[in-house]
Write an enzyme that holds these catalytic residues in place. Structure first.
Site, PDB file in Angstrom:
ATOM      1  CE  LYS A  17     -13.185   3.307 -11.817  1.00 36.21           C
ATOM      2  NZ  LYS A  17     -12.546   4.599 -11.951  1.00 36.21           N
ATOM      3  CG  MET A  41      13.007 -25.729  10.206  1.00 36.98           C
ATOM      4  SD  MET A  41      13.163 -27.170  11.110  1.00 36.98           S
ATOM      5  CE  MET A  41      11.476 -27.927  10.936  1.00 36.98           C
ATOM      6  CD  GLU A  57      -3.567  -5.196  -0.879  1.00 35.15           C
ATOM      7  OE1 GLU A  57      -2.688  -5.458  -0.364  1.00 35.15           O
ATOM      8  OE2 GLU A  57      -4.355  -4.405  -1.426  1.00 35.15           O
ATOM      9  CG  PHE A  96      -1.890   4.713 -11.220  1.00 34.41           C
ATOM     10  CD1 PHE A  96      -0.777   4.743 -10.747  1.00 34.41           C
ATOM     11  CD2 PHE A  96      -3.024   4.676 -10.401  1.00 34.41           C
ATOM     12  CE1 PHE A  96      -0.419   4.731  -9.223  1.00 34.41           C
ATOM     13  CE2 PHE A  96      -2.930   4.685  -8.974  1.00 34.41           C
ATOM     14  CZ  PHE A  96      -1.549   4.742  -8.416  1.00 34.41           C
ATOM     15  CD  GLN A  97      -2.985   1.498  -7.644  1.00 32.13           C
ATOM     16  OE1 GLN A  97      -4.168   1.438  -7.725  1.00 32.13           O
ATOM     17  NE2 GLN A  97      -2.298   1.516  -6.498  1.00 32.13           N
TER      18      GLN A  97
END
Lengths: 190, 634
Positions: free
Chosen positions: B199, B519, B87, B149-150
């Protein structure tokens, strides 16, 4: 740096940094949308931008779709101006005003539970009454004093009552309103 | 009715709703194949709203609670969903799309980890004022706050790093919220807006109409970006310009966002003011223009920083005088009057005290300023311009610049960037990663076109180049899009090679491999007295890697091979990668150490042989090699 005609020999004065003025307590009024999470947005912003809120009072306004917040912040002019500008950037903030130097009424309410004996009770009651306070609860060994006024006045009463023994103290933080007919709420552009 | 004792508050309406939602979430999203017409649900309203806003692509990754959207995507063929591999890449791709095209980018993730993976990309867009709408699914409304969940409090997480965010709990809110999100993302000072949708809101039936733009604006009384500058302040600026002997424009991202490049150049020509630019301001002016003076700041050109330090009038437009530009504010431009033009009032007075502050849109302010500005004869600035020209010549003839393709027998990075830019006709989008490669791109890209330079400036997000270049390639398909990344940043998001191959996104990757975190190595060398640690970076055989992914690739270690490889990669109809084995110890000069001022640039090159190069024989990942580097001191 050689060759730069205007900065020879380091003669130029050091550039002033934003926010190096005198610190003092500022009163900020914010009119915000009355929606879930707005308080969180304001609090989160102040934390993230490193502004310390001394007190914060939130309540309903005349309109059901807006709330009013009164914040007290300690800082210099630039620091506080930066805080108001950052607050303004929040979509849910409709109006922000630093009212510190304006003609205002500033009040706060305190409830003070004081330990008393039969002997000290009249003294506590009279201290309260002398400062436009009142006793709102009475029991054998404690009274609750309610005091409304400017924060300095509340400070004074707290100080006077401390010698009797304060069991519990709660203060609302300042709420302010401008004197005269002006209205911060009416300045919100809709 | 029997009540289950183990359900908290059993029998209450809340408990029953919660139980229903739990069952709903565990149920397979689709029980039977759809037949015939179906009702319009929240997910449909979302797709319609995106299409109405002109979106044609979504970068995303599916997951449990966002599946209702994937269930209806097929019914909205105008939306191309591009499946990424992580993502974070979706967020960077939406960001790159927005930077290159000027349109709002859209990314999508599921709840929980899907949402938290977007966060780095959202923060990148926030710090660089890039218009992105990030959409996430969340658990059904009644399960919010129950650690389902999640489930994670993602709106709590994105709150301080978005311009605004929403938690949508009903399908009826979706059309309005999406329209508002796009309006907020793209107007004023742009930025990311996050919309979290439960949802059940995605699945709920709705007939809510889409609002008009007027309705959206009327619904936002607390959001009125100030576009026009104060006329009196603008007049003050015009007077200051007329009085200035050594004026200099500092142009930033705000000029590009406002599409004010033409007005900027007009002002520069009319009043004969040279233009310097910030990292994100690259492209505001064709770098070959006589009035284009150069890139300023920590790794900017020495001549530009000298000009700033000697200026008597700095006109900052759409930039924020941040620490990478000013260095130590106390010693910044000691003789200059500071003008600060920005659309965000909170930027003014934040980092420096402005003598002439102007709040407004860069283009509108410039438009108002032009008629008030007197035409200046170039001859009147002859002394100033001669001095600037001398400084530029000195700066460009320094040992650390223009040494050609070789750095003591190894390929030099600045040469590679120059050849990529030239080989692409100075018209390609060059997306940099973060670190030395970013500064080489900024200094040597030779940009001529607005929005052709993409770089994570504010947040400095490693791993940005490849996914952002994917976005740029989709956002501006008529342009070539290069991702120029170091081996450190590239290894952070190289999983997206699969995305560009699967979706045939024609990104050209220039991997600048010095087998180091360059760097970090440079700082450890210069600032930390050569106390090297964790700067050695093993990598795979990138040719084999590309072969495994099915990607045409070249390996280049000599200057004379560069042009052919660039031409080869450009000739491929689709993505390609060039593996440049560059000098391992080349530093970016000049350099302003943190806390120092613009007059304290370090610009030594190789005085003790420390910072020149050795052979391209750095570590490779080889599991069979017992001597494989394990980090630590060099």
């Amino acid at each position: 740096m050689s060759g730069a005609p205007n900065s020879a020999a380091g003669a130029a004065p050091a550039r002033a940094l934003p926010g190096s003025g005198d610190e003092r307590r500022h009163l900020i009024v914010a009119i915000v949308n009355n929606r879930p999470g707005v308080l969180n947005r304001v609090a989160s912003l102040m934390r993230a931008r490193n502004f310390n809120i001394e007190s914060l009072a939130v309540s309903a306004t005349e309109r059901s779709d807006t709330s009013r917040m009164t914040l007290t912040i300690v800082g210099d002019e630039v620091h506080v101006e930066q805080a108001t500008k950052q607050l303004y950037k929040l979509i849910d903030v409709l109006k922000v005003q630093d009212v510190t130097d304006e003609a205002i009424v500033e009040h706060e309410l305190a409830l003070i539970k004081v330990r008393v004996t039969g002997k000290s009770r009249p003294e506590v009651v009279s201290i309260a009454e002398m400062h436009r306070g009142r006793v709102v609860d009475l029991s054998d060994d404690a009274v609750i004093v309610e005091i409304v006024g400017e924060p300095s006045e509340v400070d004074r009463v707290v100080e006077l009552l401390r010698e009797f023994g304060i069991k519990e103290l709660v203060r609302t933080g300042s709420v302010v309103m401008s004197r005269g007919s002006g209205s911060i709420e009416e300045q919100v552009k809709r | 009715m029997t009540q289950a004792k183990h359900v908290p508050g059993a029998g209450s309406s809340a408990a029953l709703a919660s139980e229903r939602a739990r069952k709903e979430m565990l149920r397979d999203a689709r029980i039977e194949r759809r037949g015939g017409p179906r009702p319009r649900i929240g997910a449909d309203a979302l797709c319609e709203a995106l299409l109405l806003q002109g979106s044609t692509s979504i970068w995303g990754y599916p997951g449990g609670v966002i599946l209702p959207l994937y269930d209806v995507l097929v019914d909205h063929p105008g939306l191309r969903h591009i499946l990424v591999r992580h993502e974070q890449a979706a967020a960077h791709a939406a960001d790159g799309y927005a930077r290159a095209s000027g349109k709002v980018g859209v990314c999508l993730g599921t709840s929980g980890p899907g949402a938290t993976n977007l966060v780095t990309g959202i923060g990148t867009s926030m710090l660089d004022s890039v218009p992105v709408v990030a959409i996430t699914g969340n658990v059904p409304g009644v399960l919010l706050g129950k650690d389902a969940f999640q489930e994670i409090d993602i709106t709590g997480i994105t709150l301080p790093m978005t311009k605004h965010n929403y938690l949508v709990r009903s399908a009826d809110e979706i059309p309005h919220v999406i329209a508002e999100a796009f309006h907020i993302a793209r107007s004023g000072r742009p930025g990311p807006v996050h919309v979290d949708i439960t949802k059940d809101a995605l699945m709920g039936e709705t007939s809510a109409p889409h609002p008009t733009q007027e309705e959206v604006e009327a619904g936002l009384p607390g959001y009125r970006p100030k576009m026009d500058g104060n006329a009196r302040q603008i007049k003050l600026l015009a007077d200051a310009i007329a009085a200035a002997k050594r004026p200099l424009i500092l142009a930033g991202h705000g000029v590009l966002i406002a599409h004010g490049e033409r007005e900027l150049l007009e002002l520069a020509r009319q009043a004969q003011i040279p233009i310097a630019w910030t990292l994100l301001g690259i492209g505001v002016v064709d770098e070959s223009d006589p009035l284009a003076y150069g890139y300023m700041g920590m790794h900017g050109w020495k001549h530009v920083n000298r000009a700033i330090q000697s200026s008597d009038l700095l006109i900052g437009i759409g930039m924020r005088y941040d620490d990478r530009v000013t260095g130590n504010v106390r010693t910044f431009a000691p003789s200059a009057k500071i003008v600060h033009i920005d659309i965000d009032p909170a930027e003014i007075g934040k980092n420096v005290v402005a003598d002439i502050p102007i709040v407004g849109d860069a283009k509108r302010v410039l438009e108002a300023l032009l008629p008030m500005t007197e035409r200046v004869d170039p001859a009147a600035r002859a002394t100033y311009f001669t001095e600037l020209a001398t400084w530029r010549k000195e700066s460009e003839s320094s040992a650390w610049h223009g040494s050609g393709g070789w750095r003591d027998g190894v390929l030099s990075a600045d040469f590679v960037v120059e050849r990529i830019a030239a080989g692409s006709g100075y018209d390609a989008n060059l997306t940099a990663d973060v670190g030395q490669n970013q500064m080489w791109v900024a200094r040597y890209g030779g940009f001529k076109r607005a929005n052709s330079h993409l770089s994570s400036g504010g947040l400095g997000t490693m791993g940005f180049a490849l996914p952002a270049a994917m976005g740029a390639a989709i956002g501006t398909p008529e342009k070539t899009s290069w991702a120029i990344a170091g081996d450190g940043g590239f290894q952070m998001t190289l999983q997206e090679l699969a995305t560009i191959v699967q979706e045939r996104i024609p990104v050209k990757i220039a991997l600048m491999d010095n087998k180091k975190l360059g760097m970090i190595r440079q700082w450890q060398e210069i600032v930390y007295a050569g106390n090297y640690h964790s700067e050695q970076l093993a990598g795979p055989d990138y040719l084999k890697l590309c072969e495994a992914y099915g990607l045409p690739a070249w390996k280049v270690a000599k200057p004379e091979e560069v042009d052919a490889a660039v031409a080869g990669a450009l000739a491929v109809d689709g993505p390609a990668l060039i593996w440049f084995e560059i000098a391992e110890r080349q530093n970016v000069y000049p350099m302003m150490p943190a806390g120092k001022g613009l007059s304290d640039l370090i610009d030594k090159w190789g005085d003790d042989g420390e910072d020149v190069t050795e052979g391209a024989s750095g570590p490779r990942l080889d599991p069979t090699d017992p001597n494989a580097p394990k980090g630590g001191a060099e």
